[in-house]
Motif scaffolding. Structure first.
Motif, PDB file in Angstrom:
ATOM      1  N   ASN A   1      71.170 -41.567  11.364  1.00  0.00           N
ATOM      2  CA  ASN A   1      71.536 -40.156  11.608  1.00  0.00           C
ATOM      3  C   ASN A   1      72.451 -40.103  12.836  1.00  0.00           C
ATOM      4  O   ASN A   1      72.537 -41.066  13.611  1.00  0.00           O
ATOM      5  N   TRP A   2      73.109 -38.967  13.020  1.00  0.00           N
ATOM      6  CA  TRP A   2      74.118 -38.864  14.080  1.00  0.00           C
ATOM      7  C   TRP A   2      73.507 -38.662  15.465  1.00  0.00           C
ATOM      8  O   TRP A   2      74.165 -38.897  16.470  1.00  0.00           O
ATOM      9  N   PHE A   3      72.224 -38.265  15.501  1.00  0.00           N
ATOM     10  CA  PHE A   3      71.560 -38.189  16.807  1.00  0.00           C
ATOM     11  C   PHE A   3      71.361 -39.597  17.371  1.00  0.00           C
ATOM     12  O   PHE A   3      71.680 -39.874  18.529  1.00  0.00           O
ATOM     13  N   ALA A   4      70.854 -40.493  16.510  1.00  0.00           N
ATOM     14  CA  ALA A   4      70.659 -41.887  16.936  1.00  0.00           C
ATOM     15  C   ALA A   4      72.001 -42.519  17.312  1.00  0.00           C
ATOM     16  O   ALA A   4      72.099 -43.262  18.297  1.00  0.00           O
ATOM     17  N   ALA A   5      73.045 -42.206  16.530  1.00  0.00           N
ATOM     18  CA  ALA A   5      74.373 -42.761  16.804  1.00  0.00           C
ATOM     19  C   ALA A   5      74.896 -42.275  18.158  1.00  0.00           C
ATOM     20  O   ALA A   5      75.446 -43.055  18.941  1.00  0.00           O
ATOM     21  N   GLY A   6      74.692 -40.977  18.442  1.00  0.00           N
ATOM     22  CA  GLY A   6      75.117 -40.428  19.727  1.00  0.00           C
ATOM     23  C   GLY A   6      74.360 -41.068  20.881  1.00  0.00           C
ATOM     24  O   GLY A   6      74.925 -41.339  21.939  1.00  0.00           O
ATOM     25  N   PHE A   7      73.087 -41.325  20.639  1.00  0.00           N
ATOM     26  CA  PHE A   7      72.248 -41.979  21.640  1.00  0.00           C
ATOM     27  C   PHE A   7      72.770 -43.389  21.935  1.00  0.00           C
ATOM     28  O   PHE A   7      72.831 -43.841  23.088  1.00  0.00           O
ATOM     29  N   LEU A   8      73.160 -44.100  20.870  1.00  0.00           N
ATOM     30  CA  LEU A   8      73.710 -45.447  21.041  1.00  0.00           C
ATOM     31  C   LEU A   8      75.020 -45.381  21.824  1.00  0.00           C
ATOM     32  O   LEU A   8      75.249 -46.196  22.734  1.00  0.00           O
ATOM     33  N   ALA A   9      75.859 -44.402  21.503  1.00  0.00           N
ATOM     34  CA  ALA A   9      77.139 -44.247  22.220  1.00  0.00           C
ATOM     35  C   ALA A   9      76.869 -43.994  23.704  1.00  0.00           C
ATOM     36  O   ALA A   9      77.530 -44.557  24.581  1.00  0.00           O
ATOM     37  N   PHE A  10      75.869 -43.149  23.986  1.00  0.00           N
ATOM     38  CA  PHE A  10      75.531 -42.858  25.374  1.00  0.00           C
ATOM     39  C   PHE A  10      75.022 -44.120  26.092  1.00  0.00           C
ATOM     40  O   PHE A  10      75.376 -44.376  27.249  1.00  0.00           O
ATOM     41  N   THR A  11      74.218 -44.933  25.375  1.00  0.00           N
ATOM     42  CA  THR A  11      73.686 -46.168  25.969  1.00  0.00           C
ATOM     43  C   THR A  11      74.820 -47.133  26.325  1.00  0.00           C
ATOM     44  O   THR A  11      74.814 -47.736  27.400  1.00  0.00           O
ATOM     45  N   ILE A  12      75.790 -47.263  25.414  1.00  0.00           N
ATOM     46  CA  ILE A  12      76.933 -48.148  25.674  1.00  0.00           C
ATOM     47  C   ILE A  12      77.698 -47.631  26.894  1.00  0.00           C
ATOM     48  O   ILE A  12      78.057 -48.389  27.795  1.00  0.00           O
ATOM     49  N   PHE A  13      77.909 -46.319  26.938  1.00  0.00           N
ATOM     50  CA  PHE A  13      78.606 -45.703  28.067  1.00  0.00           C
ATOM     51  C   PHE A  13      77.829 -45.940  29.367  1.00  0.00           C
ATOM     52  O   PHE A  13      78.397 -46.297  30.399  1.00  0.00           O
ATOM     53  N   PHE A  14      76.517 -45.772  29.304  1.00  0.00           N
ATOM     54  CA  PHE A  14      75.675 -45.924  30.490  1.00  0.00           C
ATOM     55  C   PHE A  14      75.780 -47.349  31.041  1.00  0.00           C
ATOM     56  O   PHE A  14      75.957 -47.554  32.244  1.00  0.00           O
ATOM     57  N   TYR A  15      75.683 -48.331  30.150  1.00  0.00           N
ATOM     58  CA  TYR A  15      75.713 -49.727  30.602  1.00  0.00           C
ATOM     59  C   TYR A  15      77.109 -50.140  31.080  1.00  0.00           C
ATOM     60  O   TYR A  15      77.257 -50.764  32.126  1.00  0.00           O
ATOM     61  N   ALA A  16      78.126 -49.762  30.305  1.00  0.00           N
ATOM     62  CA  ALA A  16      79.484 -50.219  30.625  1.00  0.00           C
ATOM     63  C   ALA A  16      80.095 -49.446  31.791  1.00  0.00           C
ATOM     64  O   ALA A  16      80.780 -50.037  32.635  1.00  0.00           O
ATOM     65  N   VAL A  17      79.857 -48.155  31.859  1.00  0.00           N
ATOM     66  CA  VAL A  17      80.515 -47.348  32.893  1.00  0.00           C
ATOM     67  C   VAL A  17      79.582 -47.071  34.086  1.00  0.00           C
ATOM     68  O   VAL A  17      79.886 -47.437  35.217  1.00  0.00           O
TER      69      VAL A  17
END
Lengths: 62, 312
Positions: free
Chosen positions: B119-135
């Motif tokens: 679902n797109w909530f989980a996908a958004g959460f993953l995007a946020f996690t990548i952003f959190f770790y990388a940025v």
């Protein structure tokens, strides 16, 4: 250069090329399996596509 | 012509497929896979096996993508430190641009595929996690504050929440507690390692707690975090995903971990040097087991539930 002739770079990058090929084939297999699974579990096969599709329109309440 | 160009690039250290895979930090990915899998399995809503497998795979790929972005940004630090000098970018086998491009592409692919698989909530959460770790972690916190490990640990703690979101499409107290468990576990785990791994963070100008606040302070903080972690672990056992099996495991594991933190706090640096950091190494090894067994117990608890034996 004929495609059948093996250049040195083909041998040198064989591992990389095989790796990329296997990755892409796995990706195709995953997308296919996912599609079959979604359809088998009753997910809709049609979606909004900028045109009226009566088959996916909610029936109006009487 | 193209052959000539390609050939002129040839170096004895040309990247192999494994070098690109190494950019994804496979060891970190294994933690992501395991905790995300448990988060998904203990959730009250079931997910068809193929969709569950695909979701876990792309959560892992998203974690790998953030690893590649981290290696791209940190290549200057990695070049300075002995432990990381052999990584693909500092060793010259992979260029920074290639790593950046791989990280960005895999981030996009993993988020879109997770959205389609789950679902797109989980996908958004993953995007946020990548952003959190990388940025947030890599570009900002890591070089700025000795609390980098504490706040940056959140990136590693999100996967069980994403796994839960894959099944339920949302967040709940259970998933927040699984996040808190990994989040509070990260500092004592990492600082125990920092005490006996004499790394050259100082030379790389990375503010690590052992350097900025000293080793006695680090010991005190390890003990403090093991105490703060225990109620989180116990509270998880009181929720719908807990039960007698999990609770028994949590009580035993937390008693041992707090005792380990206490032992580290009581030791002086001289004592540690004398026995080659025996206690610190023991606590570090136990910390790996600690996390594995907590999530393993949650999985067992969920498995027993299927036979009417789980939960309270």
């Amino acid at each position: 250069m004929p495609i059948t002739e093996t250049h040195e770079i083909h041998t040198r990058r064989l591992g990389r090329n095989v790796g990329v090929a296997l990755t892409l084939m796995s990706f195709v297999a995953i997308v296919f399996a996912l599609t079959i699974s979604k359809i088998s579990n009753g997910n809709p096969m049609e979606a909004f596509d900028h045109a009226v599709r009566p088959s996916i329109t909610e029936p109006e309440a009487q | 012509m193209s052959d000539f160009t390609a050939n002129s690039d040839a170096t004895p250290q040309e990247a192999r497929f494994g070098d690109y895979f190494a950019l994804l930090k496979p060891r970190v990915m294994s933690l992501v896979v395991f905790t995300a899998f448990v988060g998904l399995m203990v959730a009250p809503a079931g997910v068809p096996p193929v969709e569950a497998f695909t979701a876990i795979l792309f959560i892992a790929l998203g974690g790998g993508a953030s690893g590649a972005l981290n290696m791209w940004y940190d290549s200057d630090i990695d070049r300075v430190m002995k432990r990381t000098a052999g990584r693909p970018i500092p060793s010259g086998r992979v260029s920074g641009g290639e790593a950046l491009s791989l990280g960005l592409w895999l981030s996009g692919i993993s988020v879109v595929m997770l959205g389609l698989a789950a679902n797109w909530f989980a996908a958004g959460f993953l995007a946020f996690t990548i952003f959190f770790y990388a940025v947030i972690y890599t570009m900002w916190l890591k070089r700025w504050t000795p609390q980098n490990i504490v706040i940056g640990g959140a990136a590693g703690a999100f996967p069980p929440m994403i796994g839960w979101a894959v099944a339920t499409g949302g967040i709940s107290i259970e998933s927040v507690l699984m996040f808190a468990l990994v989040f509070m576990w990260t500092p004592p785990h990492f600082w125990a390692l920092a005490l006996f791994m004499k790394s050259d963070y100082d030379e790389a100008k990375v503010p690590m707690l052992t350097v900025t606040h000293g080793r006695p302070h680090t010991r005190k903080m390890i003990f403090a975090y093991t105490i703060l972690l225990a109620p989180v672990a116990i509270a998880t056992g009181l929720t719908a995903i807990g039960g007698p099996v999990y609770m028994a495991a949590a009580v035993v594991l937390n008693v041992i971990f707090v005792k380990g933190g206490f032992d580290i706090w009581r030791r002086s640096e001289e004592q540690a040097v004398a026995d080659d950091y025996k206690t610190e190494k023991k606590v570090f090894r136990f910390s790996l087991l600690y996390l594995f067994l907590h999530f393993g117990a949650l999985l067992v608890q969920a498995g027993l539930g299927a036979y009417g034996l789980g939960g309270w």
